[in-house]
Each structure stands twice: as structure tokens, then as C-alpha cells.
Design a protein around this motif. Structure first.
Motif, PDB file in Angstrom:
ATOM      1  N   SER A  12     -71.469  84.617  -3.625  1.00  0.00           N
ATOM      2  CA  SER A  12     -71.603  83.034  -3.604  1.00  0.00           C
ATOM      3  C   SER A  12     -70.579  82.534  -2.590  1.00  0.00           C
ATOM      4  O   SER A  12     -69.525  82.661  -1.922  1.00  0.00           O
ATOM      5  N   TYR A  13     -70.668  81.361  -2.140  1.00  0.00           N
ATOM      6  CA  TYR A  13     -70.262  80.206  -1.859  1.00  0.00           C
ATOM      7  C   TYR A  13     -68.384  80.061  -2.218  1.00  0.00           C
ATOM      8  O   TYR A  13     -67.758  80.921  -1.526  1.00  0.00           O
ATOM      9  N   ASP A  14     -68.140  80.225  -3.538  1.00  0.00           N
ATOM     10  CA  ASP A  14     -66.871  79.890  -4.181  1.00  0.00           C
ATOM     11  C   ASP A  14     -66.234  81.137  -4.010  1.00  0.00           C
ATOM     12  O   ASP A  14     -64.759  81.517  -4.020  1.00  0.00           O
ATOM     13  N   ALA A  15     -66.211  82.744  -4.032  1.00  0.00           N
ATOM     14  CA  ALA A  15     -66.042  83.557  -3.279  1.00  0.00           C
ATOM     15  C   ALA A  15     -65.662  83.771  -2.201  1.00  0.00           C
ATOM     16  O   ALA A  15     -64.465  84.429  -1.973  1.00  0.00           O
ATOM     17  N   LEU A  16     -66.675  83.481  -1.547  1.00  0.00           N
ATOM     18  CA  LEU A  16     -66.612  83.302  -0.275  1.00  0.00           C
ATOM     19  C   LEU A  16     -65.150  82.584   0.574  1.00  0.00           C
ATOM     20  O   LEU A  16     -64.163  82.952   1.400  1.00  0.00           O
ATOM     21  N   ARG A  17     -65.061  81.664  -0.187  1.00  0.00           N
ATOM     22  CA  ARG A  17     -64.532  80.558   0.317  1.00  0.00           C
ATOM     23  C   ARG A  17     -62.496  80.816  -1.104  1.00  0.00           C
ATOM     24  O   ARG A  17     -61.594  80.442  -0.149  1.00  0.00           O
ATOM     25  N   HIS A  18     -62.624  81.537  -1.901  1.00  0.00           N
ATOM     26  CA  HIS A  18     -61.825  82.327  -2.607  1.00  0.00           C
ATOM     27  C   HIS A  18     -60.874  84.072  -1.646  1.00  0.00           C
ATOM     28  O   HIS A  18     -60.041  83.455  -1.427  1.00  0.00           O
ATOM     29  N   PHE A  19     -61.956  83.471  -1.358  1.00  0.00           N
ATOM     30  CA  PHE A  19     -61.439  85.408   0.178  1.00  0.00           C
ATOM     31  C   PHE A  19     -60.525  84.466   1.319  1.00  0.00           C
ATOM     32  O   PHE A  19     -59.972  85.330   2.354  1.00  0.00           O
TER      33      PHE A  19
END
Length: 58
Positions: A2-9
């Protein structure tokens, strides 16, 4: 992913990767062979190029 997971990474490990890359590129110039290459590149504009003439520069 998801976008949130990619952003956190990207926020966590992307910053670490960019910092390590920056340290590596800056540190390269302090090594003996990197220092020599940097000095040669800095003086390159003052070397005469026998193949070019005044007409080539406009």
C-alpha cells in the motif's frame, strides 16, 4: 504494497540509504586515488587541448 507502507519504508530506509550514499561519495575524495583524481579533474580546464582551435569555441 500500500501507499502507506511504501511511504513508511521510504521515510525510514530511504533516508538511511541516501545518508550512506552521501558519506560514501564524500569519503571517496579523501582516499589517495580519489584525491588524485579530484585534483586532476579540477585542473583539467587549464590543460591545453591540441585538437581544439579558436574557431571551435565560436
Amino acid at each position: 504494497m500500500s501507499y502507506d507502507a511504501l511511504r513508511h519504508f521510504a521515510d525510514s530506509w530511504g533516508l538511511v540509504f541516501m545518508a550512506l550514499t552521501y558519506i560514501l561519495l564524500i569519503g571517496w575524495h579523501f582516499l589517495p586515488h580519489g584525491h588524485h583524481a579530484s585534483k586532476r579533474a579540477a585542473a583539467m580546464i587549464f590543460d591545453a587541448d591540441p585538437e581544439k582551435t579558436e574557431a571551435d569555441h565560436g
